[in-house]
Design a protein around this motif. Structure first.
Motif, PDB file in Angstrom:
ATOM      1  N   ARG A  13       0.828  -1.216   0.000  1.00  0.00           N
ATOM      2  CA  ARG A  13       0.000   0.000   0.000  1.00  0.00           C
ATOM      3  C   ARG A  13       0.864   1.268   0.000  1.00  0.00           C
ATOM      4  NH1 ARG A  13      -5.803  -1.101   0.727  1.00  0.00           N
ATOM      5  NH2 ARG A  13      -5.819  -3.348   0.865  1.00  0.00           N
ATOM      6  N   GLU A  60      -5.991   4.790   6.668  1.00  0.00           N
ATOM      7  CA  GLU A  60      -7.255   5.151   6.020  1.00  0.00           C
ATOM      8  C   GLU A  60      -6.990   5.782   4.649  1.00  0.00           C
ATOM      9  OE1 GLU A  60     -11.310   7.714   6.935  1.00  0.00           O
ATOM     10  OE2 GLU A  60      -9.558   8.027   8.205  1.00  0.00           O
ATOM     11  N   LYS A  63      -6.207   3.259   2.151  1.00  0.00           N
ATOM     12  CA  LYS A  63      -7.288   2.266   2.033  1.00  0.00           C
ATOM     13  C   LYS A  63      -6.933   0.901   2.613  1.00  0.00           C
ATOM     14  CE  LYS A  63      -9.257   4.786  -1.696  1.00  0.00           C
ATOM     15  NZ  LYS A  63      -9.756   4.900  -3.008  1.00  0.00           N
ATOM     16  N   HIS A  66     -10.955   1.074   7.043  1.00  0.00           N
ATOM     17  CA  HIS A  66     -12.083   1.967   6.840  1.00  0.00           C
ATOM     18  C   HIS A  66     -12.619   2.375   8.210  1.00  0.00           C
ATOM     19  CE1 HIS A  66     -14.093  -2.005   6.992  1.00  0.00           C
ATOM     20  NE2 HIS A  66     -15.104  -1.349   7.522  1.00  0.00           N
ATOM     21  N   CYS A  80      -9.618  -3.271   5.844  1.00  0.00           N
ATOM     22  CA  CYS A  80     -10.364  -3.381   4.588  1.00  0.00           C
ATOM     23  C   CYS A  80     -10.075  -4.723   3.934  1.00  0.00           C
ATOM     24  CB  CYS A  80      -9.944  -2.279   3.624  1.00  0.00           C
ATOM     25  SG  CYS A  80     -10.515  -0.637   4.070  1.00  0.00           S
ATOM     26  N   CYS A  84     -11.656  -3.554  -1.351  1.00  0.00           N
ATOM     27  CA  CYS A  84     -12.486  -2.605  -0.619  1.00  0.00           C
ATOM     28  C   CYS A  84     -12.628  -1.269  -1.353  1.00  0.00           C
ATOM     29  CB  CYS A  84     -11.881  -2.376   0.765  1.00  0.00           C
ATOM     30  SG  CYS A  84     -12.918  -1.404   1.847  1.00  0.00           S
ATOM     31  N   LYS A  85     -13.830  -0.726  -1.300  1.00  0.00           N
ATOM     32  CA  LYS A  85     -14.115   0.608  -1.823  1.00  0.00           C
ATOM     33  C   LYS A  85     -14.656   1.468  -0.688  1.00  0.00           C
ATOM     34  CE  LYS A  85     -15.399  -1.439  -6.190  1.00  0.00           C
ATOM     35  NZ  LYS A  85     -16.522  -2.062  -6.827  1.00  0.00           N
ATOM     36  N   CYS A  86     -14.259   1.152   0.533  1.00  0.00           N
ATOM     37  CA  CYS A  86     -14.848   1.761   1.718  1.00  0.00           C
ATOM     38  C   CYS A  86     -14.660   3.266   1.808  1.00  0.00           C
ATOM     39  CB  CYS A  86     -14.288   1.117   2.982  1.00  0.00           C
ATOM     40  SG  CYS A  86     -14.731  -0.605   3.123  1.00  0.00           S
ATOM     41  N   ASN A  87     -13.581   3.786   1.251  1.00  0.00           N
ATOM     42  CA  ASN A  87     -13.363   5.223   1.374  1.00  0.00           C
ATOM     43  C   ASN A  87     -14.209   6.020   0.392  1.00  0.00           C
ATOM     44  OD1 ASN A  87     -11.654   4.719   3.437  1.00  0.00           O
ATOM     45  ND2 ASN A  87      -9.789   5.118   2.323  1.00  0.00           N
TER      46      ASN A  87
END
Length: 139
Positions: A13, A60, A63, A66, A80, A84-87
């Motif tokens: 990341r 966060e 990503k 979340h 996540c 994940c598309k949490c943001n």
């Protein structure tokens, strides 16, 4: 979890794997529930609150976690999923137990795609179920 595996997760990341980031990531991965800053501060008693907060904000931003606002006044953080598309929008529901005050990700309960009226732009979404978790219901 092994430090090398955790470090690789951070590097994937583009997060520099500092000692504090490794500790926070390890705690979040081990936890079955979403954790607040206070929860992490309690577990990592030698850690500075500001450093933990900055770590969570970096996670966060990249990503890796979340946030969940479950109505307790304390933001919770959860790992996540890889896709994940949490943001941008929550993709799954959350459950907050009113007895033990724990918040769980319900990753198998996916939220529908909601069509907003013209010129509406959603910036956040959440779906929080409240009640009694399986652990508290058997007490």
């Amino acid at each position: 979890m092994e430090a090398d595996i955790l470090a690789n997760q951070l590097k994937e990341r583009k997060i520099n794997p500092t000692a504090m980031r490794l500790l926070v990531l390890d705690q979040l991965i081990k936890s079955d529930v979403a954790m607040s800053l206070v929860d992490l501060e309690t577990l990592l008693d030698s850690a500075d609150r500001v450093t933990i907060y900055r770590t969570l904000k970096k996670f966060e931003e990249k990503k890796l976690v979340h946030t969940i606002e479950d109505g307790t006044g304390s933001i919770k953080y959860a790992i996540c999923e890889s896709n994940c598309k949490c943001n941008t929008a929550f993709t799954h529901a959350h459950f907050h137990c009113t007895q033990c005050e724990q918040t769980f990700c319900l990753r198998n309960i996916h939220l529908p795609d909601i069509k907003l009226p013209k010129n509406f732009q959603a910036e956040q979404s959440s779906f929080i179920l409240k009640g009694i978790c399986d652990h508290c219901s058997v007490k």
